[in-house]
Motif scaffolding. Structure first.
Motif, PDB file in Angstrom:
ATOM      1  N   HIS A 102       2.198  -6.078   9.921  1.00  0.00           N
ATOM      2  CA  HIS A 102       1.327  -5.542   8.880  1.00  0.00           C
ATOM      3  C   HIS A 102       0.053  -6.376   8.810  1.00  0.00           C
ATOM      4  O   HIS A 102      -0.085  -7.389   9.495  1.00  0.00           O
ATOM      5  CB  HIS A 102       2.034  -5.524   7.517  1.00  0.00           C
ATOM      6  CG  HIS A 102       2.456  -6.877   7.044  1.00  0.00           C
ATOM      7  ND1 HIS A 102       3.643  -7.477   7.438  1.00  0.00           N
ATOM      8  CD2 HIS A 102       1.856  -7.766   6.218  1.00  0.00           C
ATOM      9  CE1 HIS A 102       3.752  -8.659   6.870  1.00  0.00           C
ATOM     10  NE2 HIS A 102       2.675  -8.871   6.112  1.00  0.00           N
ATOM     11  N   ALA A 145       0.814  -1.214   0.000  1.00  0.00           N
ATOM     12  CA  ALA A 145       0.000   0.000   0.000  1.00  0.00           C
ATOM     13  C   ALA A 145       0.849   1.266   0.000  1.00  0.00           C
ATOM     14  O   ALA A 145       0.335   2.338  -0.294  1.00  0.00           O
ATOM     15  CB  ALA A 145      -0.923   0.006   1.225  1.00  0.00           C
ATOM     16  N   GLU A 146       2.127   1.150   0.290  1.00  0.00           N
ATOM     17  CA  GLU A 146       2.982   2.334   0.386  1.00  0.00           C
ATOM     18  C   GLU A 146       3.056   3.061  -0.953  1.00  0.00           C
ATOM     19  O   GLU A 146       3.162   2.428  -2.010  1.00  0.00           O
ATOM     20  CB  GLU A 146       4.390   1.952   0.851  1.00  0.00           C
ATOM     21  CG  GLU A 146       4.451   1.443   2.276  1.00  0.00           C
ATOM     22  CD  GLU A 146       4.027  -0.012   2.430  1.00  0.00           C
ATOM     23  OE1 GLU A 146       3.983  -0.752   1.429  1.00  0.00           O
ATOM     24  OE2 GLU A 146       3.708  -0.400   3.559  1.00  0.00           O
ATOM     25  N   ARG A 162      -0.194  -3.710   4.274  1.00  0.00           N
ATOM     26  CA  ARG A 162      -0.349  -2.338   4.759  1.00  0.00           C
ATOM     27  C   ARG A 162      -0.162  -2.317   6.276  1.00  0.00           C
ATOM     28  O   ARG A 162      -0.218  -3.368   6.918  1.00  0.00           O
ATOM     29  CB  ARG A 162      -1.703  -1.777   4.357  1.00  0.00           C
ATOM     30  CG  ARG A 162      -2.882  -2.475   4.979  1.00  0.00           C
ATOM     31  CD  ARG A 162      -4.201  -1.786   4.578  1.00  0.00           C
ATOM     32  NE  ARG A 162      -5.309  -2.336   5.278  1.00  0.00           N
ATOM     33  CZ  ARG A 162      -6.188  -3.183   4.755  1.00  0.00           C
ATOM     34  NH1 ARG A 162      -6.074  -3.570   3.513  1.00  0.00           N
ATOM     35  NH2 ARG A 162      -7.197  -3.630   5.486  1.00  0.00           N
TER      36      ARG A 162
END
Length: 173
Positions: A141, A83-84, A166
Motif C-alpha cells: 500500500h 481509504a477503503e 490506500r
C-alpha cells in the motif's frame, strides 16, 4: 496476515481490540525504490529529525522491535486512516501492537518515503511525507505519513505516527 492487540479508550474505560495487518495482493513485481533519507534534508536540524525517522524505518526492515522502541516515545500512538469504503477507521492505538507485530516476523518491511517536509519549533517537529510500503519485495500500500516527534533533551523521539492507507494512486513506476 499479522494480528496484534491494541487498546482503544472509550466512554466505559479501555477496550481491548484485535488489529490485523493485511498485505494486499501485489500490483506487479517490481524493485523497491530507494526513496529519501536524512542525507536529503534541507538543514542540519531537519537532518536530525529525519535521522530518527530513518532509524524507525531501518528497524522495520530489520524487523527489530528493540531498535524501533529506542526511537519511539514510551507513550507513542499510531493512527491509521484507510481509504477503503467499508473501513471503520480511523483507528487510534498505542504503538505496542505495531512493535509486537514488527518483532514477530522476519520478512522485511520496506517503507521508502519521498519529498519529506520537516517543520521544527523548539522541541517539537513534524514530518509529512509520501510513502510506499512493501512486505518483503511485494508492494502492499501507499499513503502519507504525518509523524510528530519531540526532543527529550537527548534525542528526537517519535510521539505520533498517523498515516493514510490506500492501494491506488501510489506513484508506482
Amino acid at each position: 496476515m499479522l494480528r496484534f492487540l491494541f487498546y482503544l479508550p472509550s466512554a466505559c474505560g479501555i477496550v481491548l481490540c484485535v488489529g490485523m495487518l493485511t498485505v494486499s495482493a501485489p500490483v506487479q513485481a517490481q524493485s523497491i525504490p530507494d526513496g529519501a533519507s536524512a542525507t536529503d534534508a534541507a538543514t542540519p536540524e531537519a537532518a536530525e529529525v529525519l535521522t530518527a525517522v530513518d532509524a524507525l524505518f531501518d528497524a522495520m526492515r530489520a524487523r527489530n522491535a528493540a531498535a524501533a522502541r529506542a526511537v519511539l516515545h514510551p507513550d507513542a500512538r499510531m493512527t491509521v486512516v484507510r481509504a477503503e469504503a467499508d473501513s471503520t477507521l480511523p483507528a487510534i492505538q498505542t504503538i505496542d501492537g505495531f512493535v509486537e507485530a514488527l518483532g514477530s516476523g522476519t520478512t522485511p518491511w520496506h517503507e521508502p518515503y519521498f519529498d519529506p517536509e520537516v517543520q521544527i519549533d523548539g522541541a517539537l517537529a513534524h514530518v509529512w511525507m509520501f510513502f510506499q510500503f512493501y512486505n518483503g519485495d511485494t508492494f502492499s500500500h501507499c499513503g502519507y505519513n504525518s509523524i510528530q516527534l519531540t526532543h527529550d533533551g537527548t534525542a528526537w523521539r517519535i510521539a505520533l505516527i498517523a498515516y493514510t492507507h490506500r492501494t491506488t494512486d501510489c506513484r508506482l513506476e
